[in-house]
Design an enzyme around this catalytic site. Structure first.
Site, mmCIF file in Angstrom:
data_model
loop_
_atom_site.group_PDB
_atom_site.id
_atom_site.type_symbol
_atom_site.label_atom_id
_atom_site.label_comp_id
_atom_site.label_asym_id
_atom_site.label_seq_id
_atom_site.Cartn_x
_atom_site.Cartn_y
_atom_site.Cartn_z
ATOM 1 N N PHE A 189 5.644 7.288 25.558
ATOM 2 C CA PHE A 189 4.386 7.637 24.933
ATOM 3 C C PHE A 189 3.736 8.971 25.254
ATOM 4 C CE2 PHE A 189 -0.286 6.828 24.133
ATOM 5 C CZ PHE A 189 -0.445 7.291 22.943
ATOM 6 N N TYR A 219 -4.303 -14.223 39.280
ATOM 7 C CA TYR A 219 -2.688 -14.554 39.741
ATOM 8 C C TYR A 219 -2.597 -14.765 41.265
ATOM 9 C CZ TYR A 219 -0.346 -14.266 35.463
ATOM 10 O OH TYR A 219 0.510 -14.486 34.351
ATOM 11 N N LEU A 268 9.569 -8.496 29.953
ATOM 12 C CA LEU A 268 10.473 -7.852 30.691
ATOM 13 C C LEU A 268 11.535 -8.802 31.699
ATOM 14 C CD1 LEU A 268 12.402 -4.965 31.052
ATOM 15 C CD2 LEU A 268 10.677 -4.409 32.871
ATOM 16 N N HIS A 314 0.885 16.461 31.817
ATOM 17 C CA HIS A 314 1.195 16.875 30.635
ATOM 18 C C HIS A 314 0.448 18.145 30.162
ATOM 19 C CE1 HIS A 314 2.138 16.909 26.386
ATOM 20 N NE2 HIS A 314 3.016 15.641 26.469
ATOM 21 N N THR A 353 -6.239 12.909 39.914
ATOM 22 C CA THR A 353 -4.930 13.325 40.580
ATOM 23 C C THR A 353 -4.535 14.347 39.804
ATOM 24 O OG1 THR A 353 -4.893 11.234 41.766
ATOM 25 C CG2 THR A 353 -2.967 12.679 41.875
ATOM 26 N N TYR A 405 -9.813 1.975 27.601
ATOM 27 C CA TYR A 405 -9.320 2.131 29.087
ATOM 28 C C TYR A 405 -9.868 1.677 30.116
ATOM 29 C CZ TYR A 405 -7.401 5.215 32.764
ATOM 30 O OH TYR A 405 -6.617 5.603 33.820
ATOM 31 N N ARG A 409 -6.595 16.943 30.197
ATOM 32 C CA ARG A 409 -7.271 16.843 31.431
ATOM 33 C C ARG A 409 -7.843 18.098 31.796
ATOM 34 N NH1 ARG A 409 -4.369 11.715 34.206
ATOM 35 N NH2 ARG A 409 -2.318 12.227 33.209
ATOM 36 N N ASN A 432 2.518 -9.059 31.380
ATOM 37 C CA ASN A 432 3.994 -9.278 31.532
ATOM 38 C C ASN A 432 4.517 -8.899 32.790
ATOM 39 O OD1 ASN A 432 4.400 -10.138 28.797
ATOM 40 N ND2 ASN A 432 4.227 -8.064 28.164
HETATM 41 P P1 NAD Z 1 0.895 9.560 32.182
HETATM 42 O O1 NAD Z 1 0.158 9.440 30.983
HETATM 43 O O2 NAD Z 1 1.408 10.689 32.575
HETATM 44 O O3 NAD Z 1 1.908 8.322 32.709
HETATM 45 C C1 NAD Z 1 1.956 6.989 32.113
HETATM 46 C C2 NAD Z 1 2.924 6.576 31.515
HETATM 47 O O4 NAD Z 1 3.141 5.561 31.034
HETATM 48 C C3 NAD Z 1 3.890 7.402 30.562
HETATM 49 O O5 NAD Z 1 5.086 7.848 31.018
HETATM 50 C C4 NAD Z 1 3.801 6.631 29.315
HETATM 51 O O6 NAD Z 1 4.998 7.048 28.420
HETATM 52 C C5 NAD Z 1 3.837 5.236 29.920
HETATM 53 N N1 NAD Z 1 3.416 4.309 29.089
HETATM 54 C C6 NAD Z 1 2.325 4.161 28.294
HETATM 55 N N2 NAD Z 1 2.111 3.358 27.672
HETATM 56 C C7 NAD Z 1 3.276 2.296 27.846
HETATM 57 C C8 NAD Z 1 3.699 1.053 27.511
HETATM 58 N N3 NAD Z 1 3.074 0.331 26.669
HETATM 59 N N4 NAD Z 1 4.928 0.697 28.053
HETATM 60 C C9 NAD Z 1 5.731 1.545 28.606
HETATM 61 N N5 NAD Z 1 5.404 2.752 29.207
HETATM 62 C C10 NAD Z 1 3.919 3.171 28.769
HETATM 63 O O7 NAD Z 1 -0.499 9.248 33.306
HETATM 64 P P2 NAD Z 1 -0.529 9.149 34.835
HETATM 65 O O8 NAD Z 1 -1.598 10.111 35.224
HETATM 66 O O9 NAD Z 1 0.710 9.430 35.400
HETATM 67 O O10 NAD Z 1 -1.057 7.718 35.281
HETATM 68 C C11 NAD Z 1 -0.288 6.769 35.619
HETATM 69 C C12 NAD Z 1 -1.252 5.631 35.906
HETATM 70 O O11 NAD Z 1 -2.198 6.002 37.006
HETATM 71 C C13 NAD Z 1 -1.819 5.014 34.666
HETATM 72 O O12 NAD Z 1 -2.056 3.632 34.793
HETATM 73 C C14 NAD Z 1 -3.272 5.656 34.941
HETATM 74 O O13 NAD Z 1 -4.197 4.885 34.375
HETATM 75 C C15 NAD Z 1 -3.494 5.636 36.498
HETATM 76 N N6 NAD Z 1 -4.511 6.577 36.996
HETATM 77 C C16 NAD Z 1 -4.060 7.751 36.897
HETATM 78 C C17 NAD Z 1 -4.897 8.813 37.536
HETATM 79 C C18 NAD Z 1 -4.794 10.180 37.293
HETATM 80 O O14 NAD Z 1 -5.603 11.086 37.659
HETATM 81 N N7 NAD Z 1 -3.591 10.925 37.058
HETATM 82 C C19 NAD Z 1 -6.587 8.380 37.587
HETATM 83 C C20 NAD Z 1 -6.597 7.039 37.706
HETATM 84 C C21 NAD Z 1 -5.604 6.202 37.231
HETATM 85 N N1 UDP Z 2 -13.250 18.727 31.075
HETATM 86 C C1 UDP Z 2 -13.950 20.174 30.599
HETATM 87 N N2 UDP Z 2 -13.150 21.027 29.871
HETATM 88 C C2 UDP Z 2 -11.859 20.461 29.495
HETATM 89 C C3 UDP Z 2 -11.484 19.296 29.912
HETATM 90 C C4 UDP Z 2 -12.321 18.447 30.686
HETATM 91 O O1 UDP Z 2 -15.144 20.605 31.076
HETATM 92 O O2 UDP Z 2 -11.265 21.223 28.794
HETATM 93 C C5 UDP Z 2 -14.203 18.214 31.789
HETATM 94 C C6 UDP Z 2 -14.630 16.670 31.107
HETATM 95 O O3 UDP Z 2 -15.721 16.637 30.281
HETATM 96 C C7 UDP Z 2 -14.907 15.794 32.329
HETATM 97 C C8 UDP Z 2 -14.117 16.453 33.724
HETATM 98 O O4 UDP Z 2 -13.655 17.866 33.300
HETATM 99 O O5 UDP Z 2 -15.998 16.060 32.805
HETATM 100 C C9 UDP Z 2 -13.044 15.847 33.913
HETATM 101 O O6 UDP Z 2 -12.194 15.646 32.722
HETATM 102 P P1 UDP Z 2 -10.851 14.761 32.698
HETATM 103 O O7 UDP Z 2 -10.366 14.615 31.309
HETATM 104 O O8 UDP Z 2 -9.882 15.480 33.531
HETATM 105 O O9 UDP Z 2 -10.784 13.325 33.310
HETATM 106 P P2 UDP Z 2 -12.038 12.362 33.676
HETATM 107 O O10 UDP Z 2 -13.173 12.546 32.471
HETATM 108 O O11 UDP Z 2 -11.126 11.125 33.031
HETATM 109 O O12 UDP Z 2 -12.396 12.154 34.905
#
Ligand code: NAD
Ligand code: UDP
Length: 337
Positions: free
Chosen positions: A39, A162, A66, A184, A178, A148, A189, A102
């Site tokens: 996705f 669990y 799964l 992407h 992070t 979310y 972000r 799941n």
């Molecule tokens: P991402 O969107 O790059 O990765 C998420 C992945 O999950 C994608 O590859 C997507 O295709 C897959 N996916 C989505 N729905 C799915 C489904 N129903 N079945 C199978 N695959 C599915 O995001 P990310 O930044 O790599 O985040 C990974 C995890 O870490 C997420 O659960 C996110 O909530 C959590 N997280 C990330 C951050 C961050 O800053 N990157 C912060 C807090 C939490």
């Molecule tokens: N943000 C911004 N310009 C952008 C994208 C995000 O000013 O083009 C701001 C957004 O409003 C937020 C912060 O940057 O205050 C972090 O946004 P992000 O979407 O990366 O993550 P999250 O809000 O989930 O922490």
């Protein structure tokens, strides 16, 4: 003959964090099964792993059961950026809640240890700062971020039920913002947006007055935290905050990225999204004490790696106005795909 390697399932393994985790687990000798419905993830993120005999990729949506034999499960599947998780909010909640059920069901059946990628979003727009794990949060249940935030909150509840009901071995990490290579380019972000805009010399879109803060953790540091938490004794269940406790405002980040890319971009103010948290920063005392973990990569170094990644990506796609890159400072270490 059956392999003696640890068998690890990574859901969301083709995403930003998941692909780095798969890479790390393979490097440690594990047998890795990456499950993703693509996705928001991309095959490009794991293309370089496909040739390895210990790596397998499966297209699957975790909203459906799964059945696989594994020793450990890292449950990362879920769109993570606001524009991605708000694109189909019902599916986001389903992925968080039904997906968690799941994966917990699978863990129970095969007696696997199971890790949940929870989030700082469970704290909502926090009125305690920095956020400690015992803070219960301030989430608007009705807002556009709730699909979310509440999905992830419910997933945490399920993990702890669990644990209590079925004595599962659980690990819950609350991840703060992070960044790094393989984000992407269009996920909206802040780090990816600003870098892509700067490299294209397009206006940098600062939402609101730019005084809202976040704390940015480089991906390698985070993955180290994941692996340490998974390897910790069973009594350590979390939740544990994982993030870099150095707070930066969005305005400061924009200025820094303009300087580091040598961009001609200007700053363009846009309205602040609904329920955008004003201030966010982790208290990582628990992770330091229990896991001996703390981030090592300073923001500038992490940004250099990330800028180099996006520079190459945009150049390959012919989306960059100029072929040359000017990154202030030295790039430490190798730049990975
Ligand atoms: P991402 O969107 O790059 O990765 C998420 C992945 O999950 C994608 O590859 C997507 O295709 C897959 N996916 C989505 N729905 C799915 C489904 N129903 N079945 C199978 N695959 C599915 O995001 P990310 O930044 O790599 O985040 C990974 C995890 O870490 C997420 O659960 C996110 O909530 C959590 N997280 C990330 C951050 C961050 O800053 N990157 C912060 C807090 C939490
Ligand atoms: N943000 C911004 N310009 C952008 C994208 C995000 O000013 O083009 C701001 C957004 O409003 C937020 C912060 O940057 O205050 C972090 O946004 P992000 O979407 O990366 O993550 P999250 O809000 O989930 O922490």
């Amino acid at each position: 003959m059956a392999s003696t390697r640890k068998r690890v399932l990574v859901t969301g393994g083709a995403g930003f964090l998941g692909s780095h985790l798969c890479e790390r687990l393979l490097a440690e000798g594990a047998d890795v099964l990456c499950v993703d419905n693509y996705f928001t993830g991309r095959k490009d993120n794991i293309g370089h792993l496909l040739g390895q005999t210990n790596f397998e990729a499966m297209r699957h949506d975790i909203c459906f059961p799964l059945y696989v034999e594994v020793d450990e499960i890292y449950n990362l599947a879920c769109p993570a950026s606001p524009i991605h998780y708000q694109f189909d909010p019902v599916q986001t909640t389903k992925t968080s809640v039904i997906g968690a059920i799941n994966m917990l069901g699978l863990a129970k059946r095969v007696k696997a240890k199971v890790f949940q990628a929870s989030t700082s979003e469970i704290y909502g727009d926090p009125n305690v700062h920095p956020q400690t794990e015992d803070y219960r949060g301030n989430v608007n249940t009705l807002g556009p971020r709730a699909c979310y935030d509440e999905g992830k909150r419910c997933a945490e509840t399920l993990f702890f039920d669990y644990l209590r009901q079925h004595k599962l071995r659980i690990k819950v990490a609350r991840i703060f913002n992070t960044y790094g290579p393989r984000m992407h380019p269009n996920d909206g972000r802040v780090v990816s947006n600003f870098i892509v805009q700067a490299l294209k010399n397009e206006p940098i879109t600062v939402y609101g007055d730019g005084k809202q803060s976040r704390a940015f953790c480089y991906v390698d540091d985070l993955i180290e935290g994941f692996v340490r938490l998974m390897a910790s004794p069973d009594a350590i269940t979390g939740p544990i905050n994982l993030g870099n406790p150095v707070e930066t405002t969005v305005g400061e980040l924009a200025e820094k990225i303009i300087v580091m890319t040598g961009s001609r971009s200007t700053i363009e103010r846009r309205p602040l999204p609904v329920d955008d948290p004003v201030q966010r920063c982790p208290d990582i005392g628990r992770a330091q004490e229990i896991l001996g973990w703390q981030p090592r990569v300073p923001l500038e170094t992490g940004l250099q790696h990330t800028i180099a990644y996006f520079d190459r990506l945009l150049t390959e796609r012919g989306e960059k106005p100029e072929p040359t890159l000017r990154i202030a400072g030295r790039i430490d270490g190798a730049i990975r795909p």
